[in-house]
Design a protein around this motif. Sequence first.
Motif, PDB file in Angstrom:
ATOM      1  N   LEU A  13       0.836  -1.187   0.000  1.00  0.00           N
ATOM      2  CA  LEU A  13       0.000   0.000   0.000  1.00  0.00           C
ATOM      3  C   LEU A  13       0.878   1.247   0.000  1.00  0.00           C
ATOM      4  CD1 LEU A  13      -2.974  -0.095  -0.086  1.00  0.00           C
ATOM      5  CD2 LEU A  13      -3.058   0.358   2.348  1.00  0.00           C
ATOM      6  N   GLY A  16       2.218   1.665  -3.381  1.00  0.00           N
ATOM      7  CA  GLY A  16       1.158   2.202  -4.237  1.00  0.00           C
ATOM      8  C   GLY A  16       0.941   3.677  -3.985  1.00  0.00           C
ATOM      9  N   LEU A  19       3.514   5.587  -5.850  1.00  0.00           N
ATOM     10  CA  LEU A  19       3.193   5.642  -7.278  1.00  0.00           C
ATOM     11  C   LEU A  19       2.116   6.689  -7.523  1.00  0.00           C
ATOM     12  CD1 LEU A  19       3.588   4.464 -10.044  1.00  0.00           C
ATOM     13  CD2 LEU A  19       1.927   2.742  -9.518  1.00  0.00           C
ATOM     14  N   LEU A  20       1.111   6.673  -6.642  1.00  0.00           N
ATOM     15  CA  LEU A  20       0.016   7.631  -6.758  1.00  0.00           C
ATOM     16  C   LEU A  20       0.550   9.056  -6.668  1.00  0.00           C
ATOM     17  CD1 LEU A  20      -3.006   7.774  -6.953  1.00  0.00           C
ATOM     18  CD2 LEU A  20      -3.116   7.854  -4.497  1.00  0.00           C
ATOM     19  N   PHE A  23       2.030  10.274  -9.746  1.00  0.00           N
ATOM     20  CA  PHE A  23       1.028  10.780 -10.680  1.00  0.00           C
ATOM     21  C   PHE A  23       0.532  12.154 -10.245  1.00  0.00           C
ATOM     22  CE2 PHE A  23       0.712   6.493 -12.367  1.00  0.00           C
ATOM     23  CZ  PHE A  23       0.602   6.795 -13.703  1.00  0.00           C
ATOM     24  N   TYR A  27       0.369  15.655 -12.259  1.00  0.00           N
ATOM     25  CA  TYR A  27      -0.916  16.288 -12.483  1.00  0.00           C
ATOM     26  C   TYR A  27      -0.909  17.747 -12.082  1.00  0.00           C
ATOM     27  CZ  TYR A  27      -5.958  16.972 -12.081  1.00  0.00           C
ATOM     28  OH  TYR A  27      -7.234  17.448 -12.214  1.00  0.00           O
ATOM     29  N   ARG A  29      -0.323  21.690 -11.399  1.00  0.00           N
ATOM     30  CA  ARG A  29       0.003  22.801 -12.270  1.00  0.00           C
ATOM     31  C   ARG A  29       0.785  23.899 -11.568  1.00  0.00           C
ATOM     32  NH1 ARG A  29      -3.204  23.484 -16.806  1.00  0.00           N
ATOM     33  NH2 ARG A  29      -4.460  21.648 -17.169  1.00  0.00           N
ATOM     34  N   ILE A  99      -0.972  18.275 -19.620  1.00  0.00           N
ATOM     35  CA  ILE A  99      -1.124  17.457 -18.419  1.00  0.00           C
ATOM     36  C   ILE A  99      -1.773  16.115 -18.770  1.00  0.00           C
ATOM     37  CG2 ILE A  99      -2.267  17.305 -16.193  1.00  0.00           C
ATOM     38  CD1 ILE A  99      -0.498  19.448 -15.799  1.00  0.00           C
ATOM     39  N   GLY A 100      -2.855  16.199 -19.542  1.00  0.00           N
ATOM     40  CA  GLY A 100      -3.560  14.959 -19.895  1.00  0.00           C
ATOM     41  C   GLY A 100      -2.648  14.008 -20.646  1.00  0.00           C
ATOM     42  N   MET A 103      -0.103  12.443 -18.389  1.00  0.00           N
ATOM     43  CA  MET A 103      -0.677  11.380 -17.558  1.00  0.00           C
ATOM     44  C   MET A 103      -0.794  10.086 -18.361  1.00  0.00           C
ATOM     45  SD  MET A 103      -1.561  12.571 -14.501  1.00  0.00           S
ATOM     46  CE  MET A 103      -2.934  11.640 -13.887  1.00  0.00           C
ATOM     47  N   MET A 104      -1.213  10.249 -19.631  1.00  0.00           N
ATOM     48  CA  MET A 104      -1.370   9.052 -20.457  1.00  0.00           C
ATOM     49  C   MET A 104      -0.022   8.368 -20.693  1.00  0.00           C
ATOM     50  SD  MET A 104      -4.140   9.543 -23.408  1.00  0.00           S
ATOM     51  CE  MET A 104      -4.853  11.088 -22.993  1.00  0.00           C
ATOM     52  N   VAL A 107       0.890   6.407 -17.680  1.00  0.00           N
ATOM     53  CA  VAL A 107       0.328   5.061 -17.554  1.00  0.00           C
ATOM     54  C   VAL A 107       1.030   4.090 -18.500  1.00  0.00           C
ATOM     55  CG1 VAL A 107      -1.709   3.685 -17.996  1.00  0.00           C
ATOM     56  CG2 VAL A 107      -1.880   5.728 -16.635  1.00  0.00           C
ATOM     57  N   ILE A 114       5.860  -2.708 -15.854  1.00  0.00           N
ATOM     58  CA  ILE A 114       5.310  -4.025 -15.529  1.00  0.00           C
ATOM     59  C   ILE A 114       5.818  -5.065 -16.523  1.00  0.00           C
ATOM     60  CG2 ILE A 114       3.183  -5.347 -15.508  1.00  0.00           C
ATOM     61  CD1 ILE A 114       1.828  -2.877 -14.351  1.00  0.00           C
ATOM     62  N   LEU A 134       6.300  -1.474  -8.917  1.00  0.00           N
ATOM     63  CA  LEU A 134       5.944  -0.158  -8.375  1.00  0.00           C
ATOM     64  C   LEU A 134       7.157   0.758  -8.348  1.00  0.00           C
ATOM     65  CD1 LEU A 134       3.630  -1.102  -5.383  1.00  0.00           C
ATOM     66  CD2 LEU A 134       2.998   0.099  -7.446  1.00  0.00           C
TER      67      LEU A 134
END
Lengths: 286, 319
Positions: A13, A16, A19-20, A23, A27, A29, A99-100, A103-104, A107, A114, A134
């Motif tokens: 956790l 994770g 990792l979060l 992101f 994200y 600004r 930003i979008g 983010m892509m 991922v 992985i 991770l």
Amino acid sequence: MTFGQLPYDIAHLLGGAMLLLSFVLLYQRRVQAVINAFAMQGGVLALAAAWQGAMQGAPELYLTALIAFVAKAVLIPLALRAIVRRMNLHRSVETALGIGASMMVGVAVVALAILVVLPITAGARAIAREDLALALSVVLLGMLMMITRRNAISQVVGLMSLENGLVLAAVGVAGMPLVVELSTAALVLVVFVVAGVFVFQIRERFDSVDTAALEKHRAEGTWEAQRADGAWEAQPAEGTWEAQRADGGREAQPAEGGRDAQRPEAAWNAQRAEGRPEVPRHGGLP
Amino acid sequence: MQTLGGILTQALHLALMLVLAPLVPGLVRWLKARMQGRRGASPLQPLRDMRKLLRKRPVLAENASAVSEVAPYVAVVATLVALAQVPSFSHGMLLAPLGDLLLVAGLLALARVALALAGLDVGTQFGGMGAAREMSFAAFAEPTLLVAVLTFAILAGTTNLDAVAATFRDGQLGLRVSLALAGLSLLAVALAENARMPVDSPGTHLELTMVHEAMLLESSGRHLALWEFQAALKLELWLALLAAMFLPFGAAPGGAGPLAWALGLLAWLVKMAGLMLALAVFENAIAKMRVFRVPEFLGAALLLALLAAALLFVSTGLA
């Protein structure tokens, strides 16, 4: 399907959460928010190291946790904040990629991590595989952040976040020698100092921490230089919008830190069209 | 005995949901007002508004088609059917074997389509704008919900809502990274679906930013009452869904007796109160987002859900 026990779950956790937070870094600004997220990531890293220390019964990991907490959750964020305040920087992060989109790509990078980790750890337990995936994702996301941000502060944060991923991978592996830990920690501090000095130097020279200003000074024959030449020839253009905008930019120039002067492209175009060799002054100057 | 218990709990559940639904937005509004230092309207205010509106005749525009008249009923019924499947105080309700997360998502989508059609029907600018925004947000919110459902399905081995919630309640899964990521993305979707704060501002009619309210501008009388009731039901549904998934403690197992139901009811009320408090705190703490940033926000939620599913593939060795 395997379901782990609570200690492993908590370690997961925490990984994770890191990792979060990577992101979240991508994200954000605003510079301030980026620094806050980075401080949180440092705190989570310290927790993860301490938890691993408790789980593996390795007291030296507590030292790692302490170093991580003091350096990454307290000292470096404070220093970064001081830099932002002293340089009176733009509060917004300039992105080279939206930003979008970043983010892509992020991922996709995680998927890459992985895919890389899976085959090389085929014999290991599922838990170790997930932990490594991770950590590698955090490393790659830090790298992505360095690539997609134009602001030198964000790039420094990206580098530090990359290093967070390295430490996360290191603490997950039992029997990591303390010397390696310590030298990594020392290295990070040195890197931070160098990066900080570098940021100051960029700022002093170019009055901006936008690293795009550096591109102009790359070796001859690059496309950037060619483009600059092209702009030179196009300089006496009759009423093209570029020239018009350049005029507008010139008029607005005396007002330092004015609206147009804050927009890098406008000032750039103005300077290209005029053929002035200096670099534009933008950003709120003291 | 099992069937009788199922029928009884289902009836109690529906009655409870219907009675509590108008209270949910009222309570959130009241909590927000108290936190801002205002006295705030009574939590019963939405109930009073609806009662007043129900007594009034709807006024329809001249060019309104049958859609305007039918849409509110479709939306309310779809939401209510979805709500009947979300477990509240007890598992093993009568409709539990039918209750599927995908079905819930589909029913919510149906209600959304009815709302958007009602907004478009009369042909005013605001209705159309609101519908367009709602659907563009939905383009991110729905896949996010489905990917989160995929995560639950991999973990629990089924998409049956009751079974998933029961698996989580037993706690044999432990803490999972994927579950945390899916939970975060579901929270973002819940905020968007219910037109709550960072996505839409529930208490205002600020023309340029509104989404949900813009679609309701043309409805009046009992149609408006139905729309407001539907919004309340949807908020209750999402809170109940989050409670069932992520706070599954205390719910009575299927086939339990009245004592377990009473305990489950108490636990459920506490959970709902906690979620409402959290929502009020969150809404007071955060500012509304620009409309053009909402797809980014929901896109991030979608990516998180994808990440959750991807990590799960790794850890379960399916990939």
